[in-house]
Design a protein around this motif. Structure first.
Motif, mmCIF file in Angstrom:
data_model
loop_
_atom_site.group_PDB
_atom_site.id
_atom_site.type_symbol
_atom_site.label_atom_id
_atom_site.label_comp_id
_atom_site.label_asym_id
_atom_site.label_seq_id
_atom_site.Cartn_x
_atom_site.Cartn_y
_atom_site.Cartn_z
ATOM 1 N N ALA A 1 0.829 -1.205 0.000
ATOM 2 C CA ALA A 1 0.000 0.000 0.000
ATOM 3 C C ALA A 1 0.864 1.255 0.000
ATOM 4 O O ALA A 1 0.539 2.251 -0.660
ATOM 5 C CB ALA A 1 -0.926 -0.005 1.215
ATOM 6 N N THR A 2 1.985 1.227 0.729
ATOM 7 C CA THR A 2 2.900 2.374 0.765
ATOM 8 C C THR A 2 3.464 2.660 -0.621
ATOM 9 O O THR A 2 3.517 3.814 -1.062
ATOM 10 C CB THR A 2 4.046 2.124 1.770
ATOM 11 O OG1 THR A 2 3.502 1.895 3.072
ATOM 12 C CG2 THR A 2 5.001 3.302 1.816
ATOM 13 N N CYS A 3 3.905 1.614 -1.312
ATOM 14 C CA CYS A 3 4.423 1.787 -2.682
ATOM 15 C C CYS A 3 3.356 2.352 -3.610
ATOM 16 O O CYS A 3 3.628 3.255 -4.415
ATOM 17 C CB CYS A 3 4.922 0.454 -3.223
ATOM 18 S SG CYS A 3 6.518 -0.083 -2.603
ATOM 19 N N LEU A 4 2.144 1.811 -3.511
ATOM 20 C CA LEU A 4 1.060 2.255 -4.391
ATOM 21 C C LEU A 4 0.700 3.720 -4.147
ATOM 22 O O LEU A 4 0.578 4.510 -5.096
ATOM 23 C CB LEU A 4 -0.178 1.379 -4.181
ATOM 24 C CG LEU A 4 -0.169 0.005 -4.853
ATOM 25 C CD1 LEU A 4 -1.382 -0.793 -4.421
ATOM 26 C CD2 LEU A 4 -0.142 0.151 -6.365
ATOM 27 N N ILE A 5 0.540 4.086 -2.881
ATOM 28 C CA ILE A 5 0.143 5.461 -2.567
ATOM 29 C C ILE A 5 1.249 6.442 -2.925
ATOM 30 O O ILE A 5 0.984 7.512 -3.490
ATOM 31 C CB ILE A 5 -0.232 5.574 -1.071
ATOM 32 C CG1 ILE A 5 -1.539 4.821 -0.806
ATOM 33 C CG2 ILE A 5 -0.362 7.024 -0.657
ATOM 34 C CD1 ILE A 5 -2.725 5.346 -1.585
ATOM 35 N N ALA A 6 2.500 6.094 -2.606
ATOM 36 C CA ALA A 6 3.616 6.984 -2.958
ATOM 37 C C ALA A 6 3.741 7.113 -4.469
ATOM 38 O O ALA A 6 4.019 8.211 -4.988
ATOM 39 C CB ALA A 6 4.916 6.450 -2.358
ATOM 40 N N GLY A 7 3.527 6.003 -5.175
ATOM 41 C CA GLY A 7 3.650 6.036 -6.629
ATOM 42 C C GLY A 7 2.547 6.822 -7.301
ATOM 43 O O GLY A 7 2.793 7.802 -8.019
ATOM 44 N N VAL A 8 1.312 6.426 -7.059
ATOM 45 C CA VAL A 8 0.171 7.085 -7.699
ATOM 46 C C VAL A 8 0.028 8.524 -7.208
ATOM 47 O O VAL A 8 -0.242 9.444 -7.994
ATOM 48 C CB VAL A 8 -1.124 6.286 -7.446
ATOM 49 C CG1 VAL A 8 -2.325 7.012 -8.037
ATOM 50 C CG2 VAL A 8 -1.006 4.886 -8.039
ATOM 51 N N GLY A 9 0.202 8.737 -5.901
ATOM 52 C CA GLY A 9 0.081 10.091 -5.348
ATOM 53 C C GLY A 9 1.090 11.054 -5.942
ATOM 54 O O GLY A 9 0.756 12.193 -6.286
ATOM 55 N N SER A 10 2.345 10.609 -6.078
ATOM 56 C CA SER A 10 3.386 11.476 -6.646
ATOM 57 C C SER A 10 3.117 11.782 -8.113
ATOM 58 O O SER A 10 3.316 12.920 -8.573
ATOM 59 C CB SER A 10 4.762 10.805 -6.497
ATOM 60 O OG SER A 10 5.095 10.628 -5.137
ATOM 61 N N ILE A 11 2.660 10.782 -8.857
ATOM 62 C CA ILE A 11 2.378 10.993 -10.281
ATOM 63 C C ILE A 11 1.245 12.002 -10.466
ATOM 64 O O ILE A 11 1.363 12.962 -11.244
ATOM 65 C CB ILE A 11 2.023 9.653 -10.960
ATOM 66 C CG1 ILE A 11 3.256 8.749 -11.023
ATOM 67 C CG2 ILE A 11 1.473 9.890 -12.365
ATOM 68 C CD1 ILE A 11 2.959 7.333 -11.484
ATOM 69 N N ILE A 12 0.146 11.796 -9.743
ATOM 70 C CA ILE A 12 -0.998 12.697 -9.885
ATOM 71 C C ILE A 12 -0.643 14.104 -9.417
ATOM 72 O O ILE A 12 -1.014 15.099 -10.051
ATOM 73 C CB ILE A 12 -2.201 12.149 -9.100
ATOM 74 C CG1 ILE A 12 -2.679 10.837 -9.735
ATOM 75 C CG2 ILE A 12 -3.340 13.167 -9.072
ATOM 76 C CD1 ILE A 12 -3.803 10.169 -8.997
ATOM 77 N N SER A 13 0.100 14.208 -8.320
ATOM 78 C CA SER A 13 0.507 15.524 -7.830
ATOM 79 C C SER A 13 1.411 16.231 -8.830
ATOM 80 O O SER A 13 1.269 17.436 -9.068
ATOM 81 C CB SER A 13 1.213 15.387 -6.483
ATOM 82 O OG SER A 13 1.640 16.649 -6.003
ATOM 83 N N PRO B 1 3.305 8.498 2.620
ATOM 84 C CA PRO B 1 2.922 8.551 4.037
ATOM 85 C C PRO B 1 4.043 9.177 4.860
ATOM 86 O O PRO B 1 5.181 8.717 4.818
ATOM 87 C CB PRO B 1 2.717 7.068 4.393
ATOM 88 C CG PRO B 1 2.381 6.408 3.096
ATOM 89 C CD PRO B 1 3.190 7.131 2.068
ATOM 90 N N GLY B 2 3.726 10.242 5.582
ATOM 91 C CA GLY B 2 4.733 10.946 6.370
ATOM 92 C C GLY B 2 5.217 10.118 7.533
ATOM 93 O O GLY B 2 4.470 9.319 8.109
ATOM 94 N N LEU B 3 6.465 10.314 7.916
ATOM 95 C CA LEU B 3 7.091 9.473 8.928
ATOM 96 C C LEU B 3 6.511 9.685 10.320
ATOM 97 O O LEU B 3 6.513 8.778 11.147
ATOM 98 C CB LEU B 3 8.602 9.734 8.948
ATOM 99 C CG LEU B 3 9.476 8.704 9.658
ATOM 100 C CD1 LEU B 3 9.228 7.312 9.101
ATOM 101 C CD2 LEU B 3 10.940 9.081 9.523
ATOM 102 N N GLY B 4 5.990 10.888 10.608
ATOM 103 C CA GLY B 4 5.460 11.148 11.944
ATOM 104 C C GLY B 4 4.079 10.566 12.175
ATOM 105 O O GLY B 4 3.692 10.300 13.327
ATOM 106 N N PHE B 5 3.330 10.339 11.109
ATOM 107 C CA PHE B 5 1.939 9.898 11.257
ATOM 108 C C PHE B 5 1.785 8.446 11.718
ATOM 109 O O PHE B 5 0.886 8.152 12.506
ATOM 110 C CB PHE B 5 1.170 10.135 9.955
ATOM 111 C CG PHE B 5 1.126 11.583 9.565
ATOM 112 C CD1 PHE B 5 0.374 12.490 10.297
ATOM 113 C CD2 PHE B 5 1.852 12.050 8.487
ATOM 114 C CE1 PHE B 5 0.343 13.831 9.957
ATOM 115 C CE2 PHE B 5 1.831 13.393 8.134
ATOM 116 C CZ PHE B 5 1.075 14.284 8.879
ATOM 117 N N PRO B 6 2.622 7.506 11.257
ATOM 118 C CA PRO B 6 2.502 6.143 11.795
ATOM 119 C C PRO B 6 2.757 6.078 13.299
ATOM 120 O O PRO B 6 2.160 5.253 13.997
ATOM 121 C CB PRO B 6 3.572 5.361 11.014
ATOM 122 C CG PRO B 6 3.776 6.131 9.770
ATOM 123 C CD PRO B 6 3.597 7.565 10.154
#
Length: 436
Positions: free
Chosen positions: A55-67, A79-84
């Motif tokens: 899920a981390t790979c997917l969100i970082a990948g798709v999120g970065s592309i769309i942004s 996902p930011g490091l402080g939030f987990p």
């Protein structure tokens, strides 16, 4: 090439295709550790490590592309490091939430973030920050990145509130120092791709030293179990109103100012902002953070933000969203090759983070240090980020101290009302966070 130039405005921003691709690769290498760290933290709440990794790979990948496509800014999302940490140790262990209930908090905070990013309040809060604060943001984020790199490499140890020098006789800190000096030489020689080349050489040198451990396998089958059907909305209501409001406010405030501090701080150092410190594409980037957070909650990861490590790619020449697209594609390509993630050790990451942190300190010369009403809040903002290891806390210290000092100087009427509102939100968040 002409289509890329026209869509991403490469020539207009003085960017090159090589610089954008190199910058995207550098940002990816600086962020790849998240593929292991985020699942490691969330597994403490009972979540499946392999599923969170996918899920981390997917969100970082798709999120970065769309942004990158929507904002045309060189900022990767993940996902930011402080939030987990907030997710696992505060919500699940302190408040007693299940991870299914904590994901509902992430989803609700993402929705609130979406609304805030599109509302006039976002622009009002941005305009309310004095220009010196935006220079302070850059310096504070730079120190934050530097401290992160030194701690991950073992050059500095952080045990609770005690910060000390690491064991320099250990292989990893020594390798990190060698990597910093090696990268500095490459930068001074103006070698293209100095940061990513320095990381690669540090990884290779770490093999005979035993720091870089070669994986037993190269490929793996990605595992993903969408958490959308497991979200526990009704169970969350048993928390009570104060813990629920406190949790949502903590997530929203942390995500908003983490993203804002990163965007303005890093972009200001890269000269991507205008003369008033505003950043074109900021609204779109923050909207993408909110949308990615909502999607991440359904897949099973914590809040998504613009990553400060994007500064390493910007240092390599990234100026447009093309670099973010490149970073996102690399995250997606990494899905079947997650065992290789461990090759990028803390020692390899230290050099680019230290070099970028150093360059981001230049903005402090633009702060008027002789006027206490500006210098004190700016100083607290700068030191607050590394000392508390939180960009949000640094912004909070700066804003509250600015309001207090201006009121004490009899200049309360000169303050933008939005700053009073912002200070009140920070204080409310701090008070709610101390309640049982």
């Amino acid at each position: 090439m002409k289509q890329l130039d026209r869509f991403f405005c490469l020539s207009q921003r003085g960017a090159t295709l090589a610089g954008e691709l190199r910058g995207g690769c550098t940002t990816f290498c600086s962020m790849v550790y998240l593929i292991l760290v985020i699942p490691g933290l969330l597994s403490g709440a009972g979540m499946n490590f392999e599923e969170v990794m996918t899920a981390t790979c997917l969100i970082a990948g798709v999120g970065s592309i769309i942004s990158g496509l929507a904002s045309n800014l060189p900022f990767a999302l993940a996902p930011g490091l402080g939030f987990p940490t907030l997710f696992t140790y505060t919500f699940c262990q302190q408040y007693g939430c299940t991870w299914q209930q904590a994901l509902v908090l992430v989803l609700l905070s993402g929705i609130l973030f979406l609304v805030l990013s599109l509302s006039p309040l976002r622009e009002r809060l941005n305009d309310a920050l004095p220009m010196p604060f935006k220079f302070a943001l850059s310096a504070g984020v730079g120190l934050f990145l530097t401290l992160s790199g030194l701690i991950n490499a073992g050059l500095i140890t952080a045990d609770g509130n005690q910060v000390d020098m690491g064991a320099l006789s250990a292989p990893e800190p020594l390798l990190a120092l060698l990597g910093i000096f090696l990268t500095a030489v490459l930068v001074m020689k103006k070698v293209p791709g100095a940061l990513i080349l320095g990381m690669a050489l540090t990884v290779l040198l770490g093999i005979p030293l035993g720091v870089t451990v070669l994986p037993e396998t190269v490929m793996t089958v990605p595992e993903l179990s969408p958490a959308a059907l497991e979200l526990d909305f009704f169970g969350l209501l048993t928390l009570g109103p104060i813990p629920l409001v406190s949790a949502l406010l903590s997530l929203l405030v942390s995500q908003y100012f983490d993203a804002l501090g990163t965007l303005l701080g890093v972009a200001g150092d890269a000269k991507l902002t205008d003369t008033t410190g505003d950043l074109a594409g900021q609204r779109e980037a923050m909207f993408c953070c909110g949308a990615a957070t909502c999607a991440g909650a359904l897949l099973g990861v914590s809040n998504v933000t613009a990553m400060a490590e994007s500064a390493t790619g910007i240092r390599e020449g990234a100026r447009t969203g093309l670099s973010a697209v490149m970073t996102g594609l690399l995250f997606l390509c990494m899905l079947p090759f997650t065992p290789l993630t461990g090759l990028v050790t803390g020692a390899a990451l230290a050099a680019p983070l230290v070099m970028v942190g150093m360059s981001m300190m230049s903005g402090i010369t633009q702060i008027t240090w002789k006027h206490v009403e500006i210098s004190l809040p700016s100083f607290l903002m700068i030191v607050g980020m590394p000392f508390t290891f939180s960009i949000t806390t640094g912004v909070m210290l700066g804003v509250i101290s600015y309001v207090v000092v201006m009121v004490c100087r009899g200049r309360a009427h000169l303050l933008d009302p939005a700053l009073y509102f912002l200070a009140a939100v920070f204080i409310l968040n701090a008070v709610l966070g101390t309640l049982p």
